[in-house]
Design a protein around this motif. Structure first.
Motif, PDB file in Angstrom:
ATOM      1  N   MET A   1     -13.291  -3.889 -10.522  1.00 16.50           N
ATOM      2  CA  MET A   1     -14.749  -3.992 -10.409  1.00 16.50           C
ATOM      3  C   MET A   1     -15.224  -3.091  -9.282  1.00 16.50           C
ATOM      4  SD  MET A   1     -17.139  -7.347 -10.290  1.00 16.50           S
ATOM      5  CE  MET A   1     -16.027  -8.225  -9.226  1.00 16.50           C
ATOM      6  N   LEU A   2     -16.210  -2.268  -9.604  1.00 18.49           N
ATOM      7  CA  LEU A   2     -16.686  -1.310  -8.617  1.00 18.49           C
ATOM      8  C   LEU A   2     -17.345  -2.033  -7.445  1.00 18.49           C
ATOM      9  CD1 LEU A   2     -18.406   1.273 -10.988  1.00 18.49           C
ATOM     10  CD2 LEU A   2     -16.148   1.424  -9.961  1.00 18.49           C
ATOM     11  N   LEU A   3     -17.302  -1.368  -6.312  1.00 21.14           N
ATOM     12  CA  LEU A   3     -18.049  -1.809  -5.147  1.00 21.14           C
ATOM     13  C   LEU A   3     -19.142  -0.763  -4.968  1.00 21.14           C
ATOM     14  CD1 LEU A   3     -17.941  -3.986  -2.918  1.00 21.14           C
ATOM     15  CD2 LEU A   3     -16.718  -2.338  -1.519  1.00 21.14           C
ATOM     16  N   THR A  75     -12.114   8.732 -12.296  1.00 21.72           N
ATOM     17  CA  THR A  75     -11.412   7.887 -11.324  1.00 21.72           C
ATOM     18  C   THR A  75     -12.233   6.677 -10.902  1.00 21.72           C
ATOM     19  OG1 THR A  75     -12.353   9.052  -9.448  1.00 21.72           O
ATOM     20  CG2 THR A  75     -10.315   9.943 -10.349  1.00 21.72           C
ATOM     21  N   HIS A  76     -13.502   6.625 -11.294  1.00 23.99           N
ATOM     22  CA  HIS A  76     -14.428   5.567 -10.887  1.00 23.99           C
ATOM     23  C   HIS A  76     -14.806   5.656  -9.411  1.00 23.99           C
ATOM     24  CE1 HIS A  76     -13.811   2.578 -14.412  1.00 23.99           C
ATOM     25  NE2 HIS A  76     -14.186   3.766 -14.779  1.00 23.99           N
TER      26      HIS A  76
ATOM     27  N   TYR B 167     -14.243 -15.949  -4.572  1.00 22.43           N
ATOM     28  CA  TYR B 167     -14.250 -14.588  -4.047  1.00 22.43           C
ATOM     29  C   TYR B 167     -13.815 -14.637  -2.585  1.00 22.43           C
ATOM     30  CZ  TYR B 167     -16.819 -13.381  -8.242  1.00 22.43           C
ATOM     31  OH  TYR B 167     -17.174 -13.193  -9.543  1.00 22.43           O
ATOM     32  N   TYR B 249      -7.748  -3.730  -9.219  1.00 28.31           N
ATOM     33  CA  TYR B 249      -8.879  -3.106  -9.896  1.00 28.31           C
ATOM     34  C   TYR B 249      -9.622  -2.158  -8.954  1.00 28.31           C
ATOM     35  CZ  TYR B 249      -7.830  -6.896 -13.116  1.00 28.31           C
ATOM     36  OH  TYR B 249      -7.189  -7.741 -13.972  1.00 28.31           O
ATOM     37  N   ASP B 250     -10.649  -1.499  -9.522  1.00 26.19           N
ATOM     38  CA  ASP B 250     -11.448  -0.547  -8.761  1.00 26.19           C
ATOM     39  C   ASP B 250     -12.015  -1.173  -7.494  1.00 26.19           C
ATOM     40  OD1 ASP B 250     -11.279   1.675 -10.483  1.00 26.19           O
ATOM     41  OD2 ASP B 250     -12.682   0.725 -11.857  1.00 26.19           O
ATOM     42  N   GLY B 251     -12.172  -0.352  -6.495  1.00 24.16           N
ATOM     43  CA  GLY B 251     -12.821  -0.811  -5.274  1.00 24.16           C
ATOM     44  C   GLY B 251     -11.946  -1.776  -4.489  1.00 24.16           C
ATOM     45  N   LEU B 253     -10.108  -4.245  -5.323  1.00 22.49           N
ATOM     46  CA  LEU B 253     -10.266  -5.642  -5.725  1.00 22.49           C
ATOM     47  C   LEU B 253      -8.946  -6.101  -6.346  1.00 22.49           C
ATOM     48  CD1 LEU B 253     -12.462  -7.923  -6.054  1.00 22.49           C
ATOM     49  CD2 LEU B 253     -12.561  -7.203  -8.429  1.00 22.49           C
ATOM     50  N   ARG B 280     -11.449  -8.856  -2.229  1.00 22.21           N
ATOM     51  CA  ARG B 280     -11.876  -7.490  -1.925  1.00 22.21           C
ATOM     52  C   ARG B 280     -11.333  -7.185  -0.536  1.00 22.21           C
ATOM     53  NH1 ARG B 280     -14.687  -3.899  -5.460  1.00 22.21           N
ATOM     54  NH2 ARG B 280     -16.150  -5.527  -6.043  1.00 22.21           N
ATOM     55  N   ARG B 452      -4.180   6.193  -4.720  1.00 21.12           N
ATOM     56  CA  ARG B 452      -5.556   6.496  -5.125  1.00 21.12           C
ATOM     57  C   ARG B 452      -6.547   5.552  -4.463  1.00 21.12           C
ATOM     58  NH1 ARG B 452      -6.655   9.854  -9.663  1.00 21.12           N
ATOM     59  NH2 ARG B 452      -5.237  11.570  -9.376  1.00 21.12           N
TER      60      ARG B 452
END
Lengths: 93, 1002
Positions: A1-3, A75-76, B167, B249-251, B253, B280, B452
């Motif tokens: 999930m993007l930040l 790469t998001h 969270y 996951y991205d960011g 997470l 996070r 990454r």
């Protein structure tokens, strides 16, 4: 999930936001003054770049503001966010 | 303590004072607190724990952790039954009930084992090859294949347990509490960072639990306890046990599944069973350790063949001897520790078989000699012997050049065969984070290379294998993570391992041990999916040379273990067959989850009616008491109709619809979207977003408006009222309330930021009731506190602010039903009060509350459009709305209306239909001249809305039709081929009731 770094609220999780599409197209100031082709391009044509892309996001579950995000579609990675009038640079890497 | 024949009398991290009774396949056994189900079964000498997926071969416990491919069991009974759990990860509790899987009628005697005998006819890709022809037959085969496919059986009733999600945010998340993870967490916590440490196991320590070397002069488990205590007492530090990080996951997470009551016989009532943590982290340290690789030789799947590290783990941590007489077959020095551990546990090691010509390093050789164990250097095990479990191992001489086995096979009797092919760092989470791997030739394994995301691997997870090196690496990782978070790493002494360092002899990569000349045998690469080395060769012969294709064709690396013990062996074998090398072949993609996660935990609390919020209007309780049946409209619950006793649903709906036209009805319309538009450019803004004129609207007047998208199609409709000079009050359709608000905000903020306009959603602040029917004015006159409601004071499309029983209301004289009607809006807190007052006032006129069904009939009779007509494919002129269209200036979508395809002449128009034979006009039906004509039948239009009109006594419909005014008295058919219904219809004006519009103006 993007930040996503909302320019008004700071970093928030993606679930607070709604994607709003390509932010590189802009609505002709006077639609009657442009060629049909140009108008149809504005309505229908969107690039689908592989790499950095400037897009609209809406902080729909937050401050309700629309803003720009420069996101790498591969790469998001989000390299910048900014207010609607901001210039986040081009879409080349 | 009852008899556990394979339990060592002393030692281990189990509580010998606490015996736990449990059952496996109905037989009762005893284990100890601190056991896993696997260690308890082994302590009781249970070897056979399951049947393999395809061949139904007998399988035993193979590993001691998350890598376990064989020992899949079903735990608990009834609603709480859970299949496919690894016995090696199931913590033993009192009265645990476990059952083996994938056999019928019993584990010992399994009919499906016939597949093993018929295995020549069940090669890789068997199903693809056999059942794909003739084409139609798949439907027939499928029933049988589905029955034979899959492992385990899920519970058949709703899950009685509760799950949570949570969270969390932290500076440093450390995944894995082995020596590297503990050191990293310690370094970060001492530096004042917010730290989370998550560990899958119910006990911290990782490899220290099986290789407990002294650290800082302390017995390793004691050292671990000390670190755990320090971490728990540190501020801002959280330690989670029984918590598996399963997704990256991205960011940055990381998803963590925590098992809270799975290890309790009776879960505490108020505790959730499991909890998903979405963490996070600013920095992640992956101290996920490594998993031992098996070796691939004939019949290497017999119960009694086990990973060397697991045998050591059972002995040291659980005090369980996995057999009596063992053979160790290993290509690396690390596995030799198993010899001492097994001998210490009272077992005999018959031989050590090492393919390396020079064997292990000298200190290890001396150790083996001292233990009096036979050492076979330059040898391999070619076959495990035995019927139902290991009875011996066949050993032959091995030549590295050309990888051949030679000489006289020797059989060594044993009941336990410990295997080790080296270690695979657990790089799953690293790969999920999009990090790039590299292949390390020395250890023959994949290692993290390029990151990454904001993470780093530490310890065995990045190929450090000596304990001191691992601890130092963990400390370094913790420190640099702290630095990356902008904090200053604290200085402290790195914990020291009290052991002499010895240089290990290099590992000899060994992927598939060749079969001796002329011998056959199954050499299993993937135990869970029954994929053999020959299956890989077959797949390559049939053209599946890419590692991703190989996986799909053979199922190598699929299943609950996702090939943790098989992937690297499999792709190394693939590389050798195609004449390539391992880095060139590459790996399949690592995807979440790292280990299976229950769907219940992923769903959390968002199940059943809590899947989405339920919205109720302020009058909801009144509707319930009045006998309303509710219908969902998006998230809203709206009264569908109010049934009187003895009344059918249709009776009630028709009664309500008639009452509105003959007397007065009242309906709750609080669900409408409501937006207040303020500012000196509010009128200008409205003119740009609607097709209508707004600046000429007088204060105190309402107007119906149409909103388009830029492509010219209708987006939404509704009324907007000029409440004050620069304040407009807009209503939207219920379903579009959210999208319209976002749309307006987009234009106000990004396209025309120069306009002074402010938008506020007030949908929840205002509730609304529509009062409709010839007596509606009389009703309102009684209800309102003395307001003048005359035609002059409040004309059609007029607006008035007044009070009802002292509560402020906004009254809009507008109609949806076509009758004289008013909408009464009031702040939500007053809504029930106002609603009741309106009903009291209406008692004298027999006011009838009505629901969405009657409302729908009334609007069809009046020819009003809703989403069925405004379906994203219609433009204003389709309904004659072009008359309201502003000619000069711009508005959203105006330019697109000039497209030829959107011109009126090119399009279907809006009409009414009346059924000729009294049958119901099918919803969505196509309009044709002759339903029996040769196909393709020309379609003239389609039905958008249809109902029986109780006020006309006819079946009517609304439709979009080609050449709408050109059909005269022509008979058309509303044709629904799906239901084989073809209803003759005549075309009419779409407004069935009061086409001149006199009633609402009266």
């Amino acid at each position: 999930m993007l930040l996503i770094d909302c320019p008004y609220c700071g970093p928030r999780a993606q679930i607070e936001f709604t994607y709003g599409g390509d932010a590189t197209v802009s609505r002709p100031a006077d639609p009657d003054a442009v060629e049909t082709r140009e108008w149809l391009d504005f309505v229908y044509l969107r690039k689908n770049p592989r790499g950095p892309h400037i897009e609209w996001w809406h902080h729909s579950a937050g401050c309700r503001c629309w803003f720009k995000v420069r996101r790498n579609t591969l790469t998001h990675e989000i390299s910048a966010t900014g207010t609607p009038e901001s210039n986040l640079g081009g879409e080349s890497e | 303590m009852s008899r556990q024949p394979f339990r060592i009398p002393v030692g281990g991290l189990v509580d010998r004072a606490r015996s736990l009774r449990f059952t496996f396949d109905g037989r009762t056994f005893t284990g100890l607190a601190g056991d896993t189900l696997a260690s308890a079964l082994l302590a009781n000498g249970v070897r056979l724990v399951g049947r393999s997926f395809k061949y139904h071969r007998r399988r035993g416990i193979f590993g001691d952790g998350v890598e376990e491919p064989n020992a899949l069991v079903r735990i608990r009974r009834g609603d709480r039954a859970e299949p496919n759990l690894r016995a090696t990860s199931v913590e033993l509790f009192h009265r645990l009930e476990a059952a083996s899987q994938n056999h019928w009628p019993s584990l010992e005697f399994d009919i499906g084992a016939i597949n093993n005998l018929a295995s020549r006819f069940l090669p890789a890709g068997f199903y693809y090859k056999t059942f794909m022809w003739p084409a139609g037959a798949w439907l027939y085969y499928e029933r049988f294949i589905r029955k034979a496919a899959g492992l385990g059986r899920a519970a058949e009733h709703p899950d009685p347990d509760r799950y949570e999600k949570r969270y969390a945010h932290c500076d440093v998340l450390v995944v894995g509490a082995g020596p590297a993870g503990l050191a990293a967490a310690l370094a970060a916590a001492r530096s004042g960072a917010r730290v989370m440490l998550v560990e899958s196991d119910f006990r911290l320590g990782g490899s220290l639990l099986r290789d407990p070397r002294p650290i800082d002069d302390e017995f390793a488990p004691e050292w671990v306890n000390g670190v755990e205590a320090e971490l728990k007492s540190a501020p801002n530090t959280r330690v989670l046990r029984r918590a598996t990080a399963f997704g990256y996951y991205d960011g940055n997470l990381v998803a963590v599944a925590e098992r809270i009551t799975d290890h309790e016989a009776k879960p505490e009532r108020f505790l959730p069973r499991q909890r998903i943590w979405w963490v996070r982290a600013r920095r992640v340290v992956l101290a996920t350790g490594a998993i031992e690789r098996p070796l691939v030789f004939a019949d290497n799947d017999l119960p009694g063949v086990m990973l060397a590290s697991a045998v050591r783990g059972y002995a040291v941590r659980f005090g369980v001897r996995c057999g009596k007489r063992a053979v160790l077959f290993a290509n690396n020095d690390d596995a030799y520790a198993t010899v001492a551990a097994f001998v210490e546990a009272g077992g005999t090691v018959e031989a050590v078989v090492d393919p390396r010509a020079g064997g292990p390093s000298d200190p290890i050789k001396r150790q083996i000699q001292a233990l009096g164990v036979r050492m076979l250097e330059g040898h391999v095990v070619t076959r495990a012997e035995g019927g139902d479990s290991v009875r011996g191992a066949t050993v032959m001489r091995y030549t590295r050049e050309g990888s051949v086995v030679t000489g006289e096979p020797e059989r060594i009797d044993c009941d336990l065969l410990c295997v080790s092919g080296g270690w695979n760092p657990t790089v799953h989470l690293f790969s999920q984070s999009q990090g790039k791997l590299r292949f390390d030739q020395a250890n023959a394994c994949f290692l993290p290379d390029v990151s990454r995301q904001a993470e780093q691997s530490a310890g065995a997870a990045r190929g450090c294998f000596g304990l001191q090196e691992v601890i130092s690496d963990g400390v370094d990782a913790g420190r640099s993570a702290v630095k990356a978070c902008g904090l200053t790493p604290a200085r402290f002494r790195v914990p020291t391992v009290n052991e002499e360092f010895t240089e290990a002899a290099p590992l000899l990569p060994l992927w598939a041990i060749p079969l001796p000349q002329g011998r056959r045998g199954k050499r299993f690469v993937d135990l869970q999916n029954d994929v053999t080395a020959d299956d890989i060769a077959l797949a390559v012969r049939e053209g599946y040379r890419s590692v991703e294709h190989l996986k799909r064709y053979t199922t190598l690396g699929m299943g609950t273990d996702q090939g943790r013990t098989s992937n690297v062996n499999g792709l190394a074998i693939l590389a050798s067959i195609v004449g390539s090398n391992i880095p060139a072949v590459g790996t399949t993609t690592f995807r979440p989850p790292f280990a299976p996660v229950t769907l219940g935990a992923l769903g959390g609390r968002e199940v059943g009616h809590e899947f989405a919020p339920t919205r109720r209007t302020p009058m909801h309780a009144w509707h319930e008491r009045a006998g309303a049946r509710f219908v969902t409209a998006g998230l809203w619950l709206r009264p569908q109709f109010y049934a009187h006793s003895g009344e059918s649903m249709m009776d009630a709906i028709y009664r309500e619809a008639r009452a509105v036209r003959s007397g007065v009805g009242i309906v709750d319309v609080s669900t409408l979207g409501k937006i207040e538009i303020q500012g000196r450019d509010a009128g200008e803004f409205l003119e740009r977003v609607y097709i209508n004129r707004w600046k000429n609207l007088k204060v105190g007047r309402c107007r119906y408006g149409i909103m388009l998208r830029e492509d010219g199609f209708i987006f939404d409709d509704g009324t907007t009222t000029r409440v004050a000079e620069n304040i407009y009050y807009m209503t939207t359709t219920t379903a579009n309330a959210g999208p319209v608000m976002g749309h307006l905000e987009f234009y106000a903020q990004t396209v025309w930021p120069e306009l002074h306009v402010h938008l506020t959603s007030v949908s929840d602040q205002w509730a609304a009731a529509a009062v409709a029917g010839p007596r509606s004015r009389d009703l309102l006159a009684l209800a309102c506190d003395g307001a003048d409601l005359s035609n002059e004071a409040l004309p059609f499309m007029g607006y008035l602010e007044t009070t009802v029983a002292d509560a402020p209301v906004r009254i809009f004289r507008m109609t949806f039903s076509g009758e004289l009607a008013y909408e009464v809006h009031t702040p939500s807190n007053f809504a029930l009060h106002v609603w009741k007052r309106l009903l009291d006032a209406g008692r004298e006129y027999e006011v009838t509350p009505y629901g969405t069904e009657a409302m729908s009939i009334l609007r069809i009779e009046k020819g009003h459009v809703v989403a069925a007509e405004l379906d994203g494919r219609t433009v204003p002129s389709d309904f004659g709305f072009d008359a309201m269209q502003r000619k000069e200036g711009d508005f959203i979508g105006k330019r697109s209306l000039e497209r030829p395809a959107l011109k009126k002449s090119a399009r279907r128009g809006f009409v009414g239909l009346v059924s000729e034979d009294g049958r119901h006009i099918p919803r969505g039906a196509q309009l044709v001249w002759n339903p029996n004509a040769d196909r393709p039948v020309h379609m003239l239009g389609h039905v958008t809305s249809t109902c029986y009109s109780p006020n006309l006594g006819k079946e009517i419909a609304l439709a979009l039709l080609e050449d709408p005014s050109g059909h005269g008295n022509e008979l058309l058919y509303a044709s629904s081929p799906l239901t084989n219904t073809h209803v003759p219809v005549k075309v009419t004006h779409p407004v069935f009731i009061d086409p001149e519009g006199k009633l609402p103006r009266g």
